[in-house]
Design an enzyme around this catalytic site. Structure first.
Site, short mmCIF file in Angstrom:
data_model
loop_
_atom_site.label_atom_id
_atom_site.label_comp_id
_atom_site.label_asym_id
_atom_site.label_seq_id
_atom_site.Cartn_x
_atom_site.Cartn_y
_atom_site.Cartn_z
N GLU A 1 0.83 -1.22 0.00
CA GLU A 1 0.00 0.00 0.00
C GLU A 1 0.86 1.26 0.00
O GLU A 1 0.41 2.33 -0.39
CB GLU A 1 -0.92 -0.01 1.23
CG GLU A 1 -1.92 -1.15 1.22
CD GLU A 1 -2.59 -1.37 2.56
OE1 GLU A 1 -3.80 -1.64 2.56
OE2 GLU A 1 -1.93 -1.29 3.61
N GLY B 1 -12.31 -4.31 2.88
CA GLY B 1 -13.39 -5.12 2.32
C GLY B 1 -14.67 -4.28 2.27
O GLY B 1 -14.99 -3.57 3.22
N MET C 1 -8.74 -3.35 9.37
CA MET C 1 -8.17 -3.82 10.64
C MET C 1 -7.38 -2.76 11.41
O MET C 1 -6.72 -3.10 12.39
CB MET C 1 -7.27 -5.05 10.35
CG MET C 1 -8.05 -6.20 9.71
SD MET C 1 -7.05 -7.65 9.28
CE MET C 1 -6.59 -8.24 10.89
N GLU C 2 -7.44 -1.50 10.99
CA GLU C 2 -6.61 -0.48 11.65
C GLU C 2 -7.29 0.86 11.93
O GLU C 2 -6.97 1.53 12.94
CB GLU C 2 -5.35 -0.17 10.80
CG GLU C 2 -4.42 -1.35 10.59
CD GLU C 2 -4.80 -2.21 9.40
OE1 GLU C 2 -5.62 -1.74 8.57
OE2 GLU C 2 -4.32 -3.36 9.29
N ASP D 1 -11.88 -6.18 -1.89
CA ASP D 1 -12.64 -7.42 -1.85
C ASP D 1 -14.00 -7.11 -1.24
O ASP D 1 -14.21 -6.01 -0.74
CB ASP D 1 -11.89 -8.48 -1.02
CG ASP D 1 -11.66 -7.99 0.41
OD1 ASP D 1 -12.55 -8.18 1.25
OD2 ASP D 1 -10.59 -7.39 0.68
N1 SAH Z 1 -3.39 -12.52 4.09
C1 SAH Z 1 -2.99 -11.16 4.12
C2 SAH Z 1 -3.51 -10.59 5.38
C3 SAH Z 1 -3.81 -9.16 5.24
S1 SAH Z 1 -4.94 -8.67 6.43
C4 SAH Z 1 -1.49 -11.07 3.95
O1 SAH Z 1 -0.93 -12.07 3.63
O2 SAH Z 1 -0.88 -10.01 4.09
C5 SAH Z 1 -5.86 -7.54 5.48
C6 SAH Z 1 -5.34 -6.14 5.41
O3 SAH Z 1 -6.09 -5.43 4.45
C7 SAH Z 1 -5.51 -5.36 6.71
O4 SAH Z 1 -4.49 -4.40 6.84
C8 SAH Z 1 -6.90 -4.71 6.54
O5 SAH Z 1 -6.93 -3.39 7.01
C9 SAH Z 1 -7.19 -4.75 5.05
N2 SAH Z 1 -8.37 -5.52 4.59
C10 SAH Z 1 -8.68 -5.69 3.28
N3 SAH Z 1 -9.77 -6.47 3.16
C11 SAH Z 1 -10.16 -6.81 4.41
C12 SAH Z 1 -11.22 -7.64 4.92
N4 SAH Z 1 -12.06 -8.28 4.09
N5 SAH Z 1 -11.32 -7.81 6.26
C13 SAH Z 1 -10.45 -7.18 7.10
N6 SAH Z 1 -9.44 -6.39 6.66
C14 SAH Z 1 -9.27 -6.20 5.33
#
Ligand code: SAH
Length: 242
Positions: free
Chosen positions: A13, A79, A187-188, A211
């Site tokens: 990002e 998301g 998540m932040e 997503d």
């Molecule tokens: N599997 C990923 C995990 C990323 S967590 C990896 O390998 O890096 C997801 C990150 O994108 C978090 O920073 C959150 O803020 C954002 N995000 C995007 N889509 C999300 C969703 N459906 N639920 C929660 N956070 C999401």
């Protein structure tokens, strides 16, 4: 001096943004790399927070208390959970809430105990500027629309945060039922909003939708993150800072 803090959770990002910082000087603190310099004539400090509410709160606190950030812009992917919030759309927060905070029945569900707040505010003028920037960036990013097969829209409203990657249709439906006006989940953001509220630091949060927080979220998330999130984020920041 006005210093704008730019935070994102993940390297993808922030990757497009860091080379755009003029005269960058990197300082390490608390396991994070802080990039200090100028972007579009503004003094900035850019940093990757890491994923989740605690990582975001640590980072926001350092930005304010050590790096003297006078305002903060959190950017990244999220998301989409609101009706009509599609992959490729952009959401600018007008409030943020921790969807996994629950100290009921002592406090109302979602309220952060002893703050009296569930929904943490953003700075309206800064968020307006970021929304105008996002609109302009989406206009420039016709290639994003081509990749997605549809045009991208800007939304403003509630963004909710929790320490969970929401990746099933059942879970996003439960969020919609608990919080019908939520547009996006990540998540932040709400953690940063709580820190900014404590210090009185103006905040804006902008998220591009990677997503739909459903059963294909993990696939859509990866594609969007790698192809679109970086350049779109840079364009939004450049337009928003003017
Ligand atoms: N599997 C990923 C995990 C990323 S967590 C990896 O390998 O890096 C997801 C990150 O994108 C978090 O920073 C959150 O803020 C954002 N995000 C995007 N889509 C999300 C969703 N459906 N639920 C929660 N956070 C999401």
């Amino acid at each position: 001096m006005t210093r704008t803090a730019l935070i994102a959770a993940m390297q993808e990002e922030l990757a497009a943004l860091l080379p755009a910082i003029d005269g960058a000087r990197i300082e390490h603190r608390g396991g994070r790399a802080f990039w200090l310099g100028r972007l579009g004539g503004h003094e900035v400090v850019a940093v990757r927070s890491g994923i989740g509410k605690v990582a975001a709160a640590i980072t926001a606190t350092l930005l304010i208390d050590h790096y003297e950030a006078s305002r903060m812009l959190f950017l990244g992917v999220a998301g989409g959970i609101g009706a009509g919030v599609q992959v490729g759309d952009v959401v600018v927060a007008d409030a943020l809430l921790q969807h996994d905070m629950d100290a009921s029945p002592i406090f109302p569900r979602h309220e952060v105990p002893l703050t009296g707040l569930a929904r943490f505010p953003v700075d309206a003028p800064f968020s307006d500027a970021v929304a105008r920037g996002a609109e302009a960036a989406l206009g420039q990013h016709a290639d994003t629309a081509a990749l997605l097969g549809h045009g991208s829209r800007l939304h403003r409203g509630l963004i909710v945060s929790g320490d969970r990657f929401v990746s099933t249709a059942a879970e996003s439906q439960a969020l919609r039922e608990a919080l019908p006006d939520a547009l996006a989940v990540e998540m932040e953001g709400a953690a940063v909003a709580q820190v900014c509220h404590s210090f009185g630091t103006p905040l804006a949060v902008v998220r591009s939708i990677s997503d739909r927080a459903d059963d294909t979220a993990h696939v859509d998330f990866g594609l969007f993150l790698n192809k679109v999130a970086g350049p779109l984020g840079l364009a939004i920041v450049q337009q928003a800072l003017g």
